[in-house]
Design a protein around this motif. Structure first.
Motif, PDB file in Angstrom:
ATOM      1  N   VAL A  48       0.851  -1.192   0.000  1.00 27.00           N
ATOM      2  CA  VAL A  48       0.000   0.000   0.000  1.00 27.00           C
ATOM      3  C   VAL A  48       0.883   1.238   0.000  1.00 27.00           C
ATOM      4  CG1 VAL A  48      -2.024  -0.987   1.193  1.00 27.00           C
ATOM      5  CG2 VAL A  48      -0.156   0.029   2.532  1.00 27.00           C
ATOM      6  N   LYS A  49       0.305   2.354  -0.437  1.00 24.89           N
ATOM      7  CA  LYS A  49       0.951   3.657  -0.282  1.00 24.89           C
ATOM      8  C   LYS A  49       0.065   4.506   0.627  1.00 24.89           C
ATOM      9  CE  LYS A  49       3.264   5.332  -3.800  1.00 24.89           C
ATOM     10  NZ  LYS A  49       3.592   5.869  -5.149  1.00 24.89           N
ATOM     11  N   THR A  50       0.677   5.518   1.249  1.00 23.91           N
ATOM     12  CA  THR A  50      -0.016   6.197   2.340  1.00 23.91           C
ATOM     13  C   THR A  50      -0.116   7.705   2.127  1.00 23.91           C
ATOM     14  OG1 THR A  50       2.092   6.188   3.553  1.00 23.91           O
ATOM     15  CG2 THR A  50       0.498   4.448   4.076  1.00 23.91           C
ATOM     16  N   ASN A  51      -1.062   8.293   2.833  1.00 25.05           N
ATOM     17  CA  ASN A  51      -1.506   9.661   2.582  1.00 25.05           C
ATOM     18  C   ASN A  51      -0.514  10.724   3.064  1.00 25.05           C
ATOM     19  OD1 ASN A  51      -3.415  11.364   1.463  1.00 25.05           O
ATOM     20  ND2 ASN A  51      -4.583  11.573   3.354  1.00 25.05           N
ATOM     21  N   VAL A  52      -0.558  11.870   2.371  1.00 27.57           N
ATOM     22  CA  VAL A  52       0.328  13.010   2.645  1.00 27.57           C
ATOM     23  C   VAL A  52      -0.471  14.305   2.486  1.00 27.57           C
ATOM     24  CG1 VAL A  52       2.360  11.773   1.780  1.00 27.57           C
ATOM     25  CG2 VAL A  52       1.043  13.229   0.221  1.00 27.57           C
ATOM     26  N   PRO A  53       0.056  15.427   2.982  1.00 25.27           N
ATOM     27  CA  PRO A  53      -0.567  16.710   2.688  1.00 25.27           C
ATOM     28  C   PRO A  53      -0.169  17.212   1.304  1.00 25.27           C
ATOM     29  CG  PRO A  53       1.338  17.031   4.086  1.00 25.27           C
ATOM     30  CD  PRO A  53       1.174  15.544   3.931  1.00 25.27           C
ATOM     31  N   GLN A  54      -1.045  17.951   0.660  1.00 28.01           N
ATOM     32  CA  GLN A  54      -0.675  18.624  -0.581  1.00 28.01           C
ATOM     33  C   GLN A  54       0.561  19.493  -0.320  1.00 28.01           C
ATOM     34  OE1 GLN A  54      -2.278  22.387  -1.643  1.00 28.01           O
ATOM     35  NE2 GLN A  54      -3.183  21.607  -3.535  1.00 28.01           N
ATOM     36  N   THR A  55       1.519  19.450  -1.214  1.00 28.94           N
ATOM     37  CA  THR A  55       2.825  20.132  -1.180  1.00 28.94           C
ATOM     38  C   THR A  55       3.816  19.462  -0.241  1.00 28.94           C
ATOM     39  OG1 THR A  55       2.573  21.774   0.632  1.00 28.94           O
ATOM     40  CG2 THR A  55       1.676  22.377  -1.549  1.00 28.94           C
ATOM     41  N   LEU A  56       3.390  18.569   0.624  1.00 30.39           N
ATOM     42  CA  LEU A  56       4.220  17.864   1.614  1.00 30.39           C
ATOM     43  C   LEU A  56       4.724  18.767   2.737  1.00 30.39           C
ATOM     44  CD1 LEU A  56       6.481  15.653  -0.708  1.00 30.39           C
ATOM     45  CD2 LEU A  56       4.300  15.035   0.342  1.00 30.39           C
ATOM     46  N   MET A  57       4.598  20.057   2.612  1.00 20.02           N
ATOM     47  CA  MET A  57       5.236  20.980   3.559  1.00 20.02           C
ATOM     48  C   MET A  57       4.309  21.321   4.726  1.00 20.02           C
ATOM     49  SD  MET A  57       8.118  20.987   2.232  1.00 20.02           S
ATOM     50  CE  MET A  57       8.871  22.098   3.397  1.00 20.02           C
ATOM     51  N   TRP A  58       3.806  20.308   5.383  1.00 18.59           N
ATOM     52  CA  TRP A  58       2.926  20.474   6.536  1.00 18.59           C
ATOM     53  C   TRP A  58       3.250  19.419   7.589  1.00 18.59           C
ATOM     54  CZ3 TRP A  58      -0.518  24.432   7.103  1.00 18.59           C
ATOM     55  CH2 TRP A  58      -0.878  25.154   5.955  1.00 18.59           C
ATOM     56  N   GLY A  59       3.014  19.788   8.850  1.00 10.88           N
ATOM     57  CA  GLY A  59       3.110  18.819   9.937  1.00 10.88           C
ATOM     58  C   GLY A  59       1.784  18.146  10.195  1.00 10.88           C
ATOM     59  N   GLU A  60       0.887  18.193   9.217  1.00 15.39           N
ATOM     60  CA  GLU A  60      -0.416  17.529   9.271  1.00 15.39           C
ATOM     61  C   GLU A  60      -0.674  16.890   7.919  1.00 15.39           C
ATOM     62  OE1 GLU A  60      -3.596  19.637  11.144  1.00 15.39           O
ATOM     63  OE2 GLU A  60      -2.289  21.223  11.854  1.00 15.39           O
ATOM     64  N   THR A  61      -1.772  16.165   7.786  1.00 15.56           N
ATOM     65  CA  THR A  61      -2.022  15.439   6.541  1.00 15.56           C
ATOM     66  C   THR A  61      -3.440  15.676   6.043  1.00 15.56           C
ATOM     67  OG1 THR A  61      -0.366  13.744   7.020  1.00 15.56           O
ATOM     68  CG2 THR A  61      -2.134  13.130   5.507  1.00 15.56           C
ATOM     69  N   PHE A  62      -3.529  16.425   4.941  1.00 17.41           N
ATOM     70  CA  PHE A  62      -4.803  16.720   4.285  1.00 17.41           C
ATOM     71  C   PHE A  62      -4.512  17.131   2.847  1.00 17.41           C
ATOM     72  CE2 PHE A  62      -7.775  20.001   2.804  1.00 17.41           C
ATOM     73  CZ  PHE A  62      -8.957  19.295   2.834  1.00 17.41           C
ATOM     74  N   ASN A  63      -5.319  16.633   1.910  1.00 18.54           N
ATOM     75  CA  ASN A  63      -5.227  17.073   0.515  1.00 18.54           C
ATOM     76  C   ASN A  63      -6.594  16.981  -0.138  1.00 18.54           C
ATOM     77  OD1 ASN A  63      -5.482  14.359  -0.939  1.00 18.54           O
ATOM     78  ND2 ASN A  63      -3.713  13.953   0.384  1.00 18.54           N
ATOM     79  N   HIS A  64      -6.706  17.541  -1.347  1.00 15.89           N
ATOM     80  CA  HIS A  64      -7.993  17.619  -2.030  1.00 15.89           C
ATOM     81  C   HIS A  64      -8.440  16.290  -2.632  1.00 15.89           C
ATOM     82  CE1 HIS A  64      -8.228  21.902  -1.548  1.00 15.89           C
ATOM     83  NE2 HIS A  64      -7.185  22.158  -2.305  1.00 15.89           N
ATOM     84  N   ILE A  65      -7.536  15.317  -2.746  1.00 20.31           N
ATOM     85  CA  ILE A  65      -7.902  14.031  -3.355  1.00 20.31           C
ATOM     86  C   ILE A  65      -8.422  13.051  -2.301  1.00 20.31           C
ATOM     87  CG2 ILE A  65      -7.138  12.089  -4.779  1.00 20.31           C
ATOM     88  CD1 ILE A  65      -4.769  13.870  -5.668  1.00 20.31           C
ATOM     89  N   PHE A  66      -7.585  12.751  -1.339  1.00 16.78           N
ATOM     90  CA  PHE A  66      -7.890  11.691  -0.380  1.00 16.78           C
ATOM     91  C   PHE A  66      -8.437  12.216   0.941  1.00 16.78           C
ATOM     92  CE2 PHE A  66      -4.507  10.038  -3.160  1.00 16.78           C
ATOM     93  CZ  PHE A  66      -5.171   8.943  -3.691  1.00 16.78           C
ATOM     94  N   GLY A  67      -8.323  13.516   1.182  1.00 18.86           N
ATOM     95  CA  GLY A  67      -8.874  14.068   2.410  1.00 18.86           C
ATOM     96  C   GLY A  67      -7.894  14.035   3.574  1.00 18.86           C
ATOM     97  N   ARG A  68      -8.448  13.990   4.783  1.00 21.64           N
ATOM     98  CA  ARG A  68      -7.683  14.158   6.011  1.00 21.64           C
ATOM     99  C   ARG A  68      -7.411  12.819   6.694  1.00 21.64           C
ATOM    100  NH1 ARG A  68      -7.239  18.665   8.924  1.00 21.64           N
ATOM    101  NH2 ARG A  68      -8.959  19.604   7.747  1.00 21.64           N
ATOM    102  N   THR A  69      -6.181  12.666   7.184  1.00 23.77           N
ATOM    103  CA  THR A  69      -5.826  11.517   8.006  1.00 23.77           C
ATOM    104  C   THR A  69      -5.878  11.934   9.473  1.00 23.77           C
ATOM    105  OG1 THR A  69      -4.397  10.611   6.277  1.00 23.77           O
ATOM    106  CG2 THR A  69      -4.060   9.791   8.513  1.00 23.77           C
ATOM    107  N   THR A  70      -6.489  11.109  10.302  1.00 26.07           N
ATOM    108  CA  THR A  70      -6.644  11.427  11.721  1.00 26.07           C
ATOM    109  C   THR A  70      -5.781  10.519  12.585  1.00 26.07           C
ATOM    110  OG1 THR A  70      -8.563   9.959  11.884  1.00 26.07           O
ATOM    111  CG2 THR A  70      -9.004  12.272  11.395  1.00 26.07           C
TER     112      THR A  70
END
Length: 558
Positions: free
Chosen positions: A170-192
């Motif tokens: 599997v591959k795992t989720n990231v924030p758009q641009t990667l330059m965040w200490g959190e994980t959210f993007n417009h494709i896959f959404g937010r990881t909690t």
């Protein structure tokens, strides 16, 4: 096609190849914040699935090599648990079941036919941050514009992992641009965060952190340019290791800010058990990656360095604790984690002294300015084909009016100005080395401090949208110190009470203090960061094992 439609179709296709029987029908309610133990209770996992996915990397490899468990069985068990983790925290991007199981079947057939394993990672499923290139699979890194871009060949790391017998699954989720200490993007959404879903899993390897914490993968690979392995590891209560530049091959991975050669992103492992870190590192180096990636340092795994030949052979060590960085003081649970560590090390016969932070604000500003030099242009170029908006807030409501934490200058900076930043970086590294060397007068061992222990962040996992600049991880990417994250405990509102403060280092320090409420952070993991000197990966792993063993031995007493 509008970017919203592209994103929606990509997300809708995500689970198409997953057997429907792997989707659990008894998910906890959205109000249930702590879901860390849910997979064990899920109706999807059998008793054997639970036994396999609760095993250490060492146990898995032993049982795979002896044919007690087949690679198909192990991969299937972790797939089932990964899909449960996905339903709980939204941690995955690419899921390629048929391909991974076909690979596992080949490995089983090889073992049955020859009686030997393919390599040191034979049959082991491995998860990968979305950046890691796998032939014929997408790496969108959260950009809608990158949907439909399939890798033409494997990254060097994937070729090496497969030659070792691993099973990417599997591959795992990231924030758009990667330059965040959190994980959210417009494709896959937010990881909690599985320990408290009102909190972030960290970033940018946030999907890895959540997946590993839920034991949906035995070993994951993340990247780190400012804390992107260490923050998710610390926030999610797992081990994570940032090696020095160019020891693990990066060639063939996609990236943001690609071409920034002064501050390099590095690949490293995340794992539930510390043994996985050494296993991964030693195995990858055994394949001489410097012959496949020209940037990799030609340095084999050193058993002498792992045995701490330069650190008194691992006898009485001297650790220094940086209680805070003089910019933002850590929250009470973070401080408690350091105090527990100090007590455990003293009980184990080691020496512990205080570390005086050195120019942390200057180091942080320097690396921030280098990374931001042309970031705005990079981000705009990436989103231009579809016109998707650049994310400027990780808050739950995206109309949040607050300025973004990472706000690069619109016009970038001239080359000459960037050269001055590079010179300043070189000078800061030299000064910090001198500062470390000068501790020889304080240690009582005849050596400078063996390793430094610090907070991983000033907070446990933050509420969504409140993750700040990575002040405790970012400096190490400039100094190029290898660093291990070790989980210590969890936030307990009865132990981690808020204490009154009147004086503050900075406005950010005051804001961080006011943000803390023990109830908000309940159950969030507490972690420490252990840092060694540049190039001392083997020694840093070994000293981390010593610290981890001391903490485990002390837990019943502390």
């Amino acid at each position: 096609m509008a970017w919203q439609q592209i994103a929606a179709e990509k997300k809708a296709h995500q689970l198409d190849s997953v057997p429907k029987e792997w989707l659990t029908s008894d998910l906890p309610s959205e109000e249930t914040l702590n879901v860390i133990n849910f997979p064990q209770e899920s109706n999807v996992l059998s008793a054997l699935d639970r036994e396999i996915t609760e095993s250490s990397v060492a146990s898995l490899l032993a049982n795979l090599a002896s044919s007690k468990w087949s690679s198909v069985q192990v991969t299937t068990s972790f797939y089932k648990r990964a899909i449960v983790a996905q339903q709980l925290t939204n941690c995955l991007t690419e899921i390629f079941v048929d391909r991974a199981l076909a690979r596992a079947k080949e490995l089983d057939e090889h073992l049955e036919k020859t009686g030997t394993v393919v390599g040191a990672l034979h049959g082991l499923p491995i998860s990968l941050k979305d950046q890691v290139g796998i032939k014929q699979i997408e790496s969108t890194i959260g950009y809608v514009s990158w949907v439909g871009k399939f890798a033409e060949k494997n990254s060097v790391l994937i070729d090496i992992l497969e030659s070792l017998g691993a099973v990417p699954f599997v591959k795992t989720n990231v924030p758009q641009t990667l330059m965040w200490g959190e994980t959210f993007n417009h494709i896959f959404g937010r990881t909690t965060n599985p320990y408290n879903r009102s909190l972030t899993s960290g970033g940018s390897s946030g999907g890895e952190g959540a997946l590993i914490a839920l034991k949906g993968s035995p070993l994951g690979v993340g990247t780190d340019i400012g804390g992107s392995i260490r923050i998710p590891a610390g926030f999610c209560g797992v081990y994570g290791f940032r090696p020095s530049y160019n020891r693990i091959p990066y060639a063939g991975c996609v990236n943001t800010l690609d071409g920034v050669d002064s501050i390099l992103s590095v690949l490293g492992p995340l794992c539930n058990t510390l043994d996985g870190t050494k296993t991964f590192f030693k195995a990858v180096l055994s394949k001489e990656p410097w012959l496949k990636d020209p940037l990799v340092v030609c340095k084999r795994w050193s058993e002498e360095e792992y045995n701490l030949i330069d650190h008194g052979n691992g006898g009485k060590l001297c650790f220094a604790i940086m209680w805070d960085n003089g910019i933002v003081a850590p929250h009470p649970p973070v401080r408690r984690g350091l105090e527990l560590t100090k007590a455990a090390l003293l009980a184990a016969g080691h020496r512990v002294i205080d570390w005086t932070p050195y120019k942390q604000a200057e180091i942080t500003k320097n690396i921030y300015d280098i990374i931001a030099a042309a970031a705005a242009e990079d981000f705009k170029t990436a989103v231009a084909p579809t016109g998707e908006p650049i994310i400027t807030s990780m808050a739950l409501i995206q109309q949040d009016p607050e300025p973004p934490l990472f706000s690069p200058p619109e016009g970038g900076i001239p080359a000459f100005e960037l050269w001055q930043l590079h010179k300043k970086k070189r000078d800061l590294r030299q000064e910090h080395l001198n500062h470390w060397e000068e501790t020889v007068s304080q240690t009582g061992t005849g050596r400078p401090v063996d390793a430094i222990i610090s907070p991983m962040a000033p907070t446990p996992a933050s509420p969504h949208g409140l993750g700040g600049i990575p002040q405790y991880t970012l400096p190490l990417n400039l100094l190029d110190y290898p660093a291990m994250i070790i989980p210590v405990s969890n936030v307990d509102p009865e132990l981690d009470v808020k204490e009154p403060r009147e004086a503050f280092y900075t406005a950010e320090d005051r804001e961080n203090y006011e943000q803390y409420d023990p109830a908000t952070y309940e159950n969030a993991p507490i972690a420490i960061q252990v840092m060694g000197r540049t190039g001392e990966e083997e020694a840093t792993i070994a000293m981390s094992e010593i610290i981890d063993q001391a903490l485990r031995a002390a837990k019943p007493k502390l």
